[in-house]
Design a protein around this motif. Structure first.
Motif, PDB file in Angstrom:
ATOM      1  N   CYS A 101       0.855  -1.181   0.000  1.00 31.75           N
ATOM      2  CA  CYS A 101       0.000   0.000   0.000  1.00 31.75           C
ATOM      3  C   CYS A 101       0.894   1.234   0.000  1.00 31.75           C
ATOM      4  O   CYS A 101       2.107   1.137   0.220  1.00 31.75           O
ATOM      5  N   LEU A 139      -8.574  -4.137   2.566  1.00 34.84           N
ATOM      6  CA  LEU A 139      -8.524  -5.086   1.456  1.00 34.84           C
ATOM      7  C   LEU A 139      -9.077  -6.416   1.961  1.00 34.84           C
ATOM      8  O   LEU A 139      -8.608  -6.958   2.961  1.00 34.84           O
ATOM      9  N   SER A 167     -10.119  -9.496   6.222  1.00 32.48           N
ATOM     10  CA  SER A 167      -9.662  -8.212   5.694  1.00 32.48           C
ATOM     11  C   SER A 167      -8.412  -7.762   6.430  1.00 32.48           C
ATOM     12  O   SER A 167      -8.192  -8.118   7.596  1.00 32.48           O
ATOM     13  N   PHE A 211     -11.314 -10.746  -4.273  1.00 34.78           N
ATOM     14  CA  PHE A 211     -10.697  -9.601  -3.606  1.00 34.78           C
ATOM     15  C   PHE A 211     -11.705  -8.460  -3.646  1.00 34.78           C
ATOM     16  O   PHE A 211     -12.378  -8.257  -4.661  1.00 34.78           O
ATOM     17  N   MET A 257     -12.685  -4.284  -2.198  1.00 37.35           N
ATOM     18  CA  MET A 257     -12.394  -3.067  -1.444  1.00 37.35           C
ATOM     19  C   MET A 257     -13.511  -2.067  -1.641  1.00 37.35           C
ATOM     20  O   MET A 257     -14.239  -2.109  -2.640  1.00 37.35           O
ATOM     21  N   TYR A 314      -4.131  -0.344  -3.044  1.00 36.67           N
ATOM     22  CA  TYR A 314      -3.443  -1.588  -2.719  1.00 36.67           C
ATOM     23  C   TYR A 314      -2.819  -2.140  -3.997  1.00 36.67           C
ATOM     24  O   TYR A 314      -3.328  -1.941  -5.097  1.00 36.67           O
TER      25      TYR A 314
END
Length: 450
Positions: free
Chosen positions: A183, A194, A225, A305, A307, A317
């Protein structure tokens, strides 16, 4: 002149208050708008540099990642490219970062052991910089990038959405998942974490987009996460949830020090499923160990994945080196009863014989078998994939086998006269060297009972 200007402003305010206040307010708004636009442009220009400099720890430019991350040999140790068949292998230190380099000893509590067979390996080698990866699906966007100090390519995520590697279609009762996560060092607490979700989807193409940050959605998944900034700003944060029939049945949250934007903005994530049990590691620290996370008999068939939104434009990320392996390692039976045990769980720095610290769990597992069977002697044989020069790969495989022997002797107390070493280079492949997962299978160490 200053006193005259102040007098003029005061007189104007007294005589024409509404006119002056309106024009002044508009003037201030224009100045603020232009300043914000300038800051946004500057942030956009600097965001990658901010990520890269902190990852590298120096800000120096390194190879652009056009080479591979196979761990095979190069022509020297100075960053010189070694060409073979049109491919370029670039020597680099895969562990370069701003923190002290971890060692096997520092990983002494790390008990993670990768699955027996690598079935998926995503290095984004087939994708062009700036594109969204061809083998993935999303309801948002992302792009392939290079990172200074890191070989290969990575996927950058900065928009709210779900991202699914379509080539992963089965998450069996025993699997391990490993990846690198980065990050930017200024990552805001108010931006999204994430999320990694192991989902049971009935219709993968239609349902994956239902897994979103906010609002009602049908979920059948195990969710973890990570976030690089907690409420106090001094640590990272993680959450864990189990969804059954769209209901949260288990959940918890905790802070950790292993993924923290300001001090440690890159982390190795290792996830291990054994039947119902789920263990999650950040570098060498186990952050979750849930005995009843997965529902037995349920078809977990998708890795997602996810976010949410970001509080500031620079937050993002970056993920890469994704490796999925299946099967529970059967070290004792394979080595003692069948006479040979092969593992891809002993990892090395790129083009070197330096064992990476996350190999500790695998080495400890082997050492335990040898300690329990004191009369057994083994030959350690190193293997590489086909990238790089043939002769250099052969030499590298021999040095890596010797490094494994040294670790077993010095770190685990195995008698040196019980261990012999050899290397076969790229001459005995067990996987397809044209595919990332095939190369990962070929980069292995074998233990043969003598």
């Amino acid at each position: 002149m200053k006193w005259f200007h102040r007098l003029l402003v005061a007189a104007t305010l007294f005589l024409f208050p509404s006119v002056y206040s309106t024009s002044e307010a508009q003037f201030i708004k224009d100045i603020k708008r232009r300043a914000e636009e300038k800051l946004k442009r500057k942030a956009g220009d600097k965001v990658e540099e901010g990520i890269d400099k902190t990852i590298d720890g120096t800000g120096k430019k390194k190879p652009d990642g056009s080479g591979n991350n196979s761990g095979t040999a190069s022509s020297d140790k100075t960053g010189t490219a070694n060409k073979k068949g049109g491919a370029v292998v670039v020597e680099d230190d895969a562990n370069a970062n701003a923190n002290a380099t971890p060692t096997l000893k520092s990983y002494s509590k790390f008990d993670f052991v990768p699955g027996q067979k690598v079935v998926a390996m995503e290095d984004f080698g087939q994708d062009a910089i700036g594109d969204f990866p061809a083998k993935w699906n999303t309801n948002a966007t992302g792009e392939i990038v290079n990172l200074d100090g890191q070989q290969g390519k990575f996927l950058m995520l900065s928009k709210e959405g779900v991202f699914m590697p379509e080539f992963i279609t089965k998450l069996p009762d025993n699997f391990t998942l490993e990846m690198q996560v980065f990050c930017n060092p200024e990552f805001s607490f108010y931006s999204s974490g994430l999320y990694f979700m192991f989902a049971a989807l009935k219709d993968r193409d239609k349902e994956f987009g239902n897994y979103k940050m906010y609002g009602q959605a049908n979920r059948e998944a195990v969710e973890v996460s990570i976030h690089p900034t907690d409420a106090g700003g001094n640590r990272g944060h993680s959450t864990f949830k189990v969804w059954v029939d769209n209901k949260e049945t288990i959940k918890n949250e905790a802070s950790n020090s292993k993924f923290h934007a300001k001090t440690h903005n890159q982390v190795k994530v290792s996830i291990w499923r054994q039947n119902q049990r789920l263990r999650v590691y950040l570098d060498d620290e186990k952050i979750w160990d849930i005995p009843r996370a997965f529902t037995m008999g349920k078809d977990y068939n998708s890795l997602l994945f996810m976010m949410g939104g970001t509080h500031q434009a620079i937050d993002r990320y970056v993920i890469g080196s994704i490796r999925l392996a299946i099967g529970a390692p059967d070290t004792r039976n394979k080595l003692i009863n069948e006479g040979k045990y092969s593992t891809t769980g002993i990892l090395f720095d790129v083009n070197k014989d330096q064992i990476r610290p996350e190999s500790f769990g695998t080495l400890k597992d082997i050492a335990n078998v040898l300690n329990e069977n004191a009369a057994v002697k083994v030959k350690i044989i190193g293997h590489t994939d086909s990238d790089g020069d043939d002769a250099a790969n052969l030499e590298l495989s021999k040095r890596r086998a010797a490094a494994v022997k040294s670790a077993l002797v010095n770190e685990f107390g195995i008698a040196a006269d019980r261990l012999e070493t050899d290397g076969k280079g790229e001459t005995q492949p067990v996987g397809d060297n044209t595919k990332p997962e095939g190369k990962a299978q070929n980069r292995r160490v074998e233990f043969v009972k003598m």
